[in-house]
Design an enzyme around this catalytic site. Structure first.
Site, short mmCIF file in Angstrom:
data_model
loop_
_atom_site.label_atom_id
_atom_site.label_comp_id
_atom_site.label_asym_id
_atom_site.label_seq_id
_atom_site.Cartn_x
_atom_site.Cartn_y
_atom_site.Cartn_z
N GLY A 42 -23.59 48.83 -35.26
CA GLY A 42 -24.29 47.69 -34.68
C GLY A 42 -23.38 46.85 -33.80
O GLY A 42 -22.17 47.10 -33.71
N TYR A 145 -27.19 63.58 -45.52
CA TYR A 145 -27.85 62.30 -45.22
C TYR A 145 -29.19 62.18 -45.92
O TYR A 145 -29.50 61.15 -46.55
CB TYR A 145 -28.04 62.15 -43.70
CG TYR A 145 -28.95 61.00 -43.33
CD1 TYR A 145 -28.51 59.69 -43.48
CD2 TYR A 145 -30.24 61.24 -42.86
CE1 TYR A 145 -29.35 58.63 -43.16
CE2 TYR A 145 -31.07 60.18 -42.54
CZ TYR A 145 -30.62 58.88 -42.69
OH TYR A 145 -31.46 57.83 -42.38
#
Length: 304
Positions: A42, A145
């Site tokens: 981010g 994942y």
């Protein structure tokens, strides 16, 4: 989530694509928003000035607990959300995605938070034969994942049973919208198409392009999260699909952008993936509000 005056909400991963949209929606609803993000994916630019950014690692349970004190809700978005990277780096991604989730749950419990909303993924279903994916299907993760997300769901359910912490897991389907990455490990097909369309280049499609996906706008995702954070009918570890319930082929998405198409080798992936949405409607009262055609038109209008 109904408007509350300065009720405190913590968002992990709040500096990311989904997180940034969610934080803005929470601020618009009048919340005191605390963002936890290590800024590995981010950016500070995604966090509005009205929110408080804490640059720290979710695996630091003591630091997370300190931020969570006085909060009613923790929304756990932080993760390394990339299938191929998890295959190549299983130890690192397990540490962040699994140990990080346990850290957040433990911190929330210690801080006496009421509820944790966990961002899961449709990838937990794996390569199933059916095209409409119901939450009742057995999980069959095909990557570390996907397994991490399934483990996170299980931990959420267990934390509710053992410690009484309210939890709910949302399985996101193909999220798109303004601010999505068009390059790097977290690139999304709609963002890639937008970039290529803007540059006047052919849109690259793997295989025959007839594989279908369930695309959902990021603002609808933010709204679903806010409903899950406050709805009195959930909190016991439920798992809920968040999608549109509509399958759209990659070819159709390319046509919505327009321009030339270029086809490449097929890759190993599910042929069709569409969310069963009855549970989201029944438990949260959630339905999508932004059609894919409108969402893509918005992206094209916003493109420089």
């Amino acid at each position: 989530m109904t408007q509350q005056t300065q009720e405190k909400v913590v968002v992990t991963g709040g500096a990311g694509f989904i997180g940034g949209h969610l934080v803005r929606a929470l601020l618009d609803a009048g919340y005191d928003v605390q963002v936890i993000d290590n800024l590995s994916a981010g950016t500070k630019e995604n966090v509005p000035e009205a929110a408080t950014l804490h640059v720290l690692d979710i695996r630091d349970a003591a630091a997370v607990e300190e931020v969570c004190k006085g909060a009613s809700t923790v929304i756990h978005l932080a993760a390394m959300p990339q299938v191929q990277y998890s295959i190549e780096h299983p130890l690192e991604t397990h540490d962040v995605n699994v140990n990080g989730t346990v850290s957040v749950l433990a911190a929330a419990q210690a801080a006496r938070v009421r509820r944790v909303v966990f961002a899961s993924s449709a990838s937990v279903y794996g390569d199933v034969e059916v095209s409409v994916l119901s939450e009742d299907l057995p999980a069959d993760p095909k990557s570390p994942y996907a397994l991490h997300k399934h483990i996170g769901e299980q931990y959420g359910r267990l934390w509710h049973r053992l410690y009484g912490l309210e939890t709910v897991s949302l399985r996101f389907f193909n999220v798109y919208g303004p601010g999505a990455r068009a390059s790097g490990a977290y690139a999304l097909v709609t963002a890639i198409f937008l970039k290529l369309w803007r540059e006047g280049k052919p849109l690259t499609i793997t295989g025959d392009g007839e594989q279908t996906r369930d695309f959902i706008h990021v603002r609808d995702i933010a709204r679903a999260i806010m409903l899950a954070a406050a709805h009195p009918g959930v909190g016991a570890g439920e798992v809920i699909n968040i999608g549109s319930g509509v399958g759209t082929s990659v070819n159709t998405v390319a046509q919505l952008f327009g321009g030339e198409k270029e086809y490449g080798p097929a890759r190993i992936e599910p042929r069709n993936s569409v969310a069963a949405v009855a549970r989201a409607r029944e438990l949260l009262g959630f339905e999508t509000s932004i059609a894919l055609t409108d969402g893509i038109e918005e992206l094209k209008r916003m493109a420089p």
